[in-house]
Each structure stands twice: as structure tokens, then as C-alpha cells.
Design an enzyme around this catalytic site. Structure first.
Site, PDB file in Angstrom:
ATOM      1  N   ASP A 117       0.862  -1.182   0.000  1.00  0.00           N
ATOM      2  CA  ASP A 117       0.000   0.000   0.000  1.00  0.00           C
ATOM      3  C   ASP A 117       0.898   1.230   0.000  1.00  0.00           C
ATOM      4  O   ASP A 117       2.014   1.173  -0.501  1.00  0.00           O
ATOM      5  CB  ASP A 117      -0.945  -0.025   1.205  1.00  0.00           C
ATOM      6  CG  ASP A 117      -2.279   0.654   0.905  1.00  0.00           C
ATOM      7  OD1 ASP A 117      -2.277   1.889   0.756  1.00  0.00           O
ATOM      8  OD2 ASP A 117      -3.310  -0.035   0.797  1.00  0.00           O
ATOM      9  N   HIS A 167       2.076   1.831  -3.550  1.00  0.00           N
ATOM     10  CA  HIS A 167       1.192   2.951  -3.879  1.00  0.00           C
ATOM     11  C   HIS A 167       1.847   4.316  -3.786  1.00  0.00           C
ATOM     12  O   HIS A 167       1.185   5.320  -3.998  1.00  0.00           O
ATOM     13  CB  HIS A 167      -0.053   2.942  -2.973  1.00  0.00           C
ATOM     14  CG  HIS A 167      -1.003   1.833  -3.280  1.00  0.00           C
ATOM     15  ND1 HIS A 167      -2.173   1.636  -2.568  1.00  0.00           N
ATOM     16  CD2 HIS A 167      -0.981   0.861  -4.214  1.00  0.00           C
ATOM     17  CE1 HIS A 167      -2.813   0.580  -3.044  1.00  0.00           C
ATOM     18  NE2 HIS A 167      -2.104   0.097  -4.040  1.00  0.00           N
TER      19      HIS A 167
END
Length: 386
Positions: free
Chosen positions: A211, A234
Site C-alpha cells: 500500500d 502505492h
């Protein structure tokens, strides 16, 4: 400089004949459970009126959920040179808290070349948060709550069940030479999440996870991210912001001399639409960033609404202002490398793009798309299409 000064100060305390509390003296054996021994060593060290050091020597150990929750009488260090493993079963660790939690401590040092292994693979398979907003919480590797004037350095966080690190209510806390390691397929494993904290510094660190490498929640102020390598997954995010009614502003953020590699997003500011909160995200500066095969290298998204958990009919009420993207270079995995979608209700103000040299497929300069913002275009930056 503040980080260096804090390190020197803590080092000076340690040099003053710090008392040692080696967990082996509390009955620990290799590959054994150190929970009780570590609790006792911490308790003894914490009541010391002189600087103290809890030592976890090289070896492999097991550790159940543990809290270090009270103010100590003098500066305290936990020196970890071993590999510490969490319970494998996610239900053996309460997701309401963190696996290893520090709270209400002043002058803490967490150091060594050790690894905290969250053993998250079983938990990742049970993570259904992408489809269930009431999903069961999973445990993070670390929690730092109301920890001030402290340093975490040379430690590795591996395969957390959920976020690796949560920083909440802290002031003057630094992460240096910190490493985060989880595969790209590990869901919701943000590297370091910051909220309601001031003077947080992340330097000379390497973060690869499933993430955001670093995510800044509401109330993050005076945050410096310097010389960090990020990837996968991310990128570095401010937000998401605006989902809850009690959020504070995000201000004075510097991200500099960082490298993002093979991430789905690069530098991102994201806010929720359709919420009542009125807040501010201001003085956000991104400079000297290298992108290597990054999708969406530069993105402001004020219509952030994952899994259709909100309505986009009402615009975001977060005011974004004083944002600079300067000297951003490298390769983009998408042709539209810059996307600035601001709120139709409260448009972004004073957004600047300059010295942007991002190339799609290594050859073609990226394009830019903008909505509800008129960015100042400096030298060598693409003109926005609307």
C-alpha cells in the site's frame, strides 16, 4: 539538523553509563517466547533513574502482543539484534491495538539491526476490506502513541498483518535507516502512517509494501521525508482526508530527494468528496524526486472514493493550497503523468509545477490534466489540459 541533535543527545545519555537489562538474564532461550522476559526487563529499566538499555541479542524469538505504555524516569533504549516473530494466526493478536505498542514515553530509542516479523501471510488472505467497510481489524506491527523526542533507527519491519507503523499524537519522532518489507500483494500494509503528530522525520529509509509507503493522515504537521526509497506499491500520499468529522489540517510537509520505483501512484494528495468536514491541506512541497516506471507520478485527487463508499455528487471541502512539485524526473508508466483533479466547491490555490521531466516509455514527455485548478507552470513543465 534536529534529527542529528536528537541522536547526539540520546547518545550522550547512553554514554553516561547506561544500565543494561539483557533479556537472557530473565530466562530467555533461543526460539523461545520472550514476552514475559521483555516485559520484566522493560519494567526494571523504566524505573531506573539513570539512562537504561534493554538488550535483545542476536537469535530468533517469539513475541506475543506487548505494550510499553508508561513514562520512564530516564531515557530508555531497546537494542534489538535478533529476529522477533509475531503469532502467525491473526486472531491471536488483537487488531484493536498493535502487535508492539509504545505509548506516553519521552526519550525512547529503538535501535539495532533486528527484524520484527509480523508473519502476515495468513492475515492477508482474510483481509476483505476492499469489499466490506466493516471488515475485522488486523494488527499493525508497531504503534507509537504520544511518544516524544524519540528515535527509531536501523530496524526492519517485515510482513505486517496490516499497517507496519502507526504514529499518533507524537512530537519530534524520527525514523532513520528504517526498513519496511512486504510483497506488493499484501493488502493495506502501509509502511508508515502518521496522524495528529508534529515534527515527524523519515530519513535514509527503504520502504516496499502493498500500500502507501508513507501516508499522512489528518493533523500531520512539520513532516520531513528525506532520502527515502519507495516501492512497491502505492507511493507517498497525503491523505486520504475528509472522511471523518473531527479531522485537523495537514500543514508544512517536505518530501525531498526520494526515489519511487514501480509504484501504482507517485506523489499523491487525496481527499474524500461528499463529507461534512471543512479543513485545510497547505504548504506541501515535493522536490528532487526520481520516478522509475511509476503510474500516475503526480496526482491530486479530490474525488477519492474507493469501493464506492461515498457519493461524488457533493464536492470535497478540503482546501488544498501552496503545493509545489519541483524537479520531478524519470519514467512514467502512464502517458497522463500529471493529474490534478481539485474540488469543484473549493478549488485548489497556488499549485506550482516546475522542472518536470517525466517520460512515458522512456521517450515521450507526459501530459497533464487539470480540473478546478490553474497551476503556475514554471520552467520545463507540461501545460494542463482541461
Amino acid at each position: 539538523m534536529a534529527t542529528l541533535a536528537l541522536l547526539l543527545l540520546l547518545a550522550s545519555y547512553v554514554k553516561a553509563q547506561a544500565s543494561l537489562f539483557d533479556i537472557r538474564k530473565y530466562g530467555v532461550v533461543p526460539n523461545g517466547d520472550i514476552t514475559m522476559a521483555l516485559q520484566k526487563a522493560w519494567r526494571d529499566a523504566c524505573v531506573s533513574t539513570t539512562p537504561s538499555k534493554v538488550v535483545i541479542p542476536s537469535n530468533k524469538y517469539k513475541l506475543r502482543q506487548i505494550d510499553f505504555m508508561r513514562p520512564c524516569k530516564a531515557p530508555i533504549e531497546i537494542l534489538v539484534n535478533g529476529i522477533i516473530k509475531a503469532p502467525k494466526n491473526p486472531f491471536d493478536v488483537s487488531g484493536q491495538n498493535q502487535w508492539v505498542r509504545f505509548g506516553y514515553i519521552n526519550f525512547l530509542t529503538l535501535s539495532g539491526n533486528g527484524t520484527f516479523h509480523g508473519r502476515g501471510k495468513m492475515a492477508w488472505k482474510q483481509n476483505n476490506c476492499s469489499t466490506n467497510k466493516n471488515c475485522k481489524k488486523l494488527a499493525m506491527n508497531f504503534g507509537f502513541g504520544f511518544v516524544n523526542n524519540s528515535v527509531i533507527h536501523d530496524i526492519t519491519s517485515k510482513d505486517s498483518k496490516y499497517f507496519h507503523v502507526n504514529v499518533f499524537g507524537c512530537k519530534n519522532i524520527s525514523f532513520t535507516n528504517f526498513r519496511v518489507s512486504s510483497p506488493a500483494y499484501s493488502p493495506n500494509t502501509d509502511g508508515i502512517h502518521i496522524g495528529k503528530s508534529t515534527q515527524v522525520k523519515i530519513t535514509n529509509s527503504k520502504i516496499g509494501t502493498g500500500d502507501d509507503c508513507i501516508s499522512l493522515g489528518d493533523g500531520s504537521k512539520e513532516v520531513t521525508i528525506l532520502n527515502v526509497t519507495c516501492g512497491p506499491e502505492h507511493g507517498i500520499s497525503v491523505g486520504s482526508l475528509g472522511k471523518y468529522s473531527n479531522e485537523d489540517s495537514v500543514e508544512d510537509v517536505i518530501v525531498k530527494n526520494c526515489t519511487l520505483k514501480n509504484t501504482n501512484n507517485g506523489l499523491r494528495i487525496k481527499t474524500w468528496p461528499g463529507t461534512a468536514i471543512i479543513s485545510l491541506a497547505s504548504d506541501l512541497h515535493f522536490e528532487d524526486i526520481t520516478m522509475i516506471n511509476v503510474s500516475n507520478p503526480i496526482i491530486i485527487d479530490q474525488e477519492y472514493c474507493p469501493w464506492n463508499q461515498c457519493s461524488k455528487q457533493s464536492p470535497s471541502k478540503i482546501k488544498i493550497s501552496k503545493v509545489t512539485f519541483k524537479n520531478i524526473r524519470g519514467t512514467s508508466a502512464t502517458q497522463e503523468g500529471i493529474t490534478l483533479v481539485c474540488s469543484s466547491g473549493i478549488p485548489c490555490e497556488t499549485v506550482e509545477l516546475s522542472d518536470i521531466n517525466l517520460r512515458f516509455n522512456g521517450t515521450t514527455l507526459v501530459t497533464a490534466k487539470c480540473a478546478n485548478v490553474k497551476p503556475k507552470i514554471g520552467r520545463k513543465a507540461p501545460i494542463c489540459a482541461t
